[in-house]
Scaffold this active site. Structure first.
Site, PDB file in Angstrom:
ATOM      1  N   ASP A  68       0.847  -1.183   0.000  1.00 56.52           N
ATOM      2  CA  ASP A  68       0.000   0.000   0.000  1.00 56.52           C
ATOM      3  C   ASP A  68       0.887   1.239   0.000  1.00 56.52           C
ATOM      4  OD1 ASP A  68      -3.079   0.745   0.636  1.00 56.52           O
ATOM      5  OD2 ASP A  68      -1.729   2.201   1.558  1.00 56.52           O
ATOM      6  N   ASN A  97      -2.810  13.023  -4.125  1.00 59.78           N
ATOM      7  CA  ASN A  97      -3.916  13.496  -4.953  1.00 59.78           C
ATOM      8  C   ASN A  97      -4.403  14.870  -4.505  1.00 59.78           C
ATOM      9  OD1 ASN A  97      -4.114  11.329  -6.750  1.00 59.78           O
ATOM     10  ND2 ASN A  97      -5.421  10.150  -5.373  1.00 59.78           N
ATOM     11  N   HIS A 122      -4.961  14.491  -9.426  1.00 60.70           N
ATOM     12  CA  HIS A 122      -5.106  13.083  -9.801  1.00 60.70           C
ATOM     13  C   HIS A 122      -4.234  12.688 -10.985  1.00 60.70           C
ATOM     14  CE1 HIS A 122      -8.357  11.897  -7.053  1.00 60.70           C
ATOM     15  NE2 HIS A 122      -8.782  13.142  -7.178  1.00 60.70           N
ATOM     16  N   ASP A 141      -2.176   9.448 -10.687  1.00 61.01           N
ATOM     17  CA  ASP A 141      -2.273   8.341 -11.649  1.00 61.01           C
ATOM     18  C   ASP A 141      -0.896   7.976 -12.204  1.00 61.01           C
ATOM     19  OD1 ASP A 141      -4.971   8.263 -11.257  1.00 61.01           O
ATOM     20  OD2 ASP A 141      -5.519   9.221 -13.159  1.00 61.01           O
ATOM     21  N   GLU A 153      -4.673   2.556  -4.160  1.00 62.88           N
ATOM     22  CA  GLU A 153      -3.209   2.604  -4.164  1.00 62.88           C
ATOM     23  C   GLU A 153      -2.597   1.309  -3.638  1.00 62.88           C
ATOM     24  OE1 GLU A 153      -4.563   4.572  -0.273  1.00 62.88           O
ATOM     25  OE2 GLU A 153      -5.282   4.295  -2.323  1.00 62.88           O
TER      26      GLU A 153
END
Length: 308
Positions: free
Chosen positions: A182, A190, A195, A199, A225
């Site tokens: 994680d 973000n 974003h 991404d 994530e």
């Protein structure tokens, strides 16, 4: 109010229906190679099965020592091979309407004659449409199992592979380990950078995980994530080493955000499959180990301690 003329009901034509039944019988019973080939290919959308049928029918007309087919479908390399040897080679790029559907190679100890090569091309011409359909079907199947952003397998694919790995572990008494990774504090990435940057970071993380693994290992986007890594033939001690290698590799990721350079860390949880354990139980133990890593400061690896 308009008058709508009545439509006469069409009546069946017995002679044409009889001709249709005869045509169907002729098609089903025909022994010529092209009819038999297309009839057999129409029974399946499995590319592997179709290539087996093609090899069988082709070898009956133009004997060969080996047949090799290769194609890349939805980021996956597909290879089919049958037979061995043969120094003389004939290669065909299978194209239809400008789209490539793989390369087929025939090998034989004796040189192919021009007549034989023409025969091969005729048979491939009859097979290309069913092969195209099988390739497209496989691509659709792969798309359903692939994460659109990172291009790696998704949660649905993970569920399938965990079930198979659990069954194989119980049957063969082999070690399979699962690592959950994680990205730490990803929400703040973000929130701070947007974003698009988030991404991009996920894509870099997926590539980093793939580079850190053996060819026998597999990585999945578990959600958000979070990533999952399946390690066949790997007990908990070695799985921990892999998780640490992943953690250090992810820590080397750098993203240029203009005024600052963004980096990220990851927490990892490891669990080795236990005899008789369901995929859900196995996944829950790996998730618990990940939770411990998060709770104990992040950017570390924790292994679920099995009670012996």
């Amino acid at each position: 109010m308009k008058n709508i003329p009545s439509i006469e009901r069409a009546t069946s034509q017995p002679r044409k229906l009889a001709a249709l039944r005869q045509a169907q019988q002729d098609w089903s019973n025909s022994s010529d190679v092209l009819t038999r080939l297309t009839r057999r290919l129409s029974t399946t959308l499995s590319l592997e099965t179709q290539l087996g049928i093609l090899a069988d029918e082709l070898n009956d007309v133009v004997p060969f020592d080996s047949l090799h087919y290769r194609h890349r479908i939805a980021r996956q390399d597909f290879v089919f091979a049958t037979g061995l040897g043969g120094q003389h080679r004939s290669e065909y790029r299978l194209n239809l309407e400008g789209v490539h559907y793989g390369t087929l190679t025939l090998n034989r100890r004796q040189r192919f004659s021009e007549e034989e090569l023409q025969g091969v091309e005729t048979i491939l011409g009859a097979a290309i449409c069913p092969l195209r359909n099988a390739c497209q079907y496989m691509a659709i199947e792969q798309a359903a199992l692939t994460d659109a952003l990172t291009g790696i397998p998704n949660k649905r694919a993970l569920d399938d592979v965990l079930l198979r790995a659990s069954q194989l572990s119980d049957r063969k008494h082999g070690d399979f380990s699962l690592v959950l990774c994680d990205l730490d504090h990803f929400k703040s990435v973000n929130d701070t950078h947007g974003h698009v940057v988030g991404d991009h970071l996920l894509q870099l993380a997926a590539e980093c995980l793939e580079r850190s693994l053996r060819t026998s290992d597999s990585v999945y986007r578990f959600g958000g994530e979070e990533f999952a890594v399946l390690l066949p033939h790997t007990a908990d001690a070695d799985a921990r080493d892999v998780a640490e290698r992943i953690r250090k590799a992810v820590g080397q990721i750098r993203v240029d955000c203009g005024e600052e350079t963004l980096s990220v860390s990851t927490s990892c949880g490891v669990a080795t499959h236990l005899a008789g354990e369901s995929p859900e139980q196995w996944l829950a133990r790996a998730d618990d180990a990940l939770y411990q890593a998060k709770r104990q400061g992040r950017n570390c690896t924790r292994v679920f301690a099995a009670i012996s």
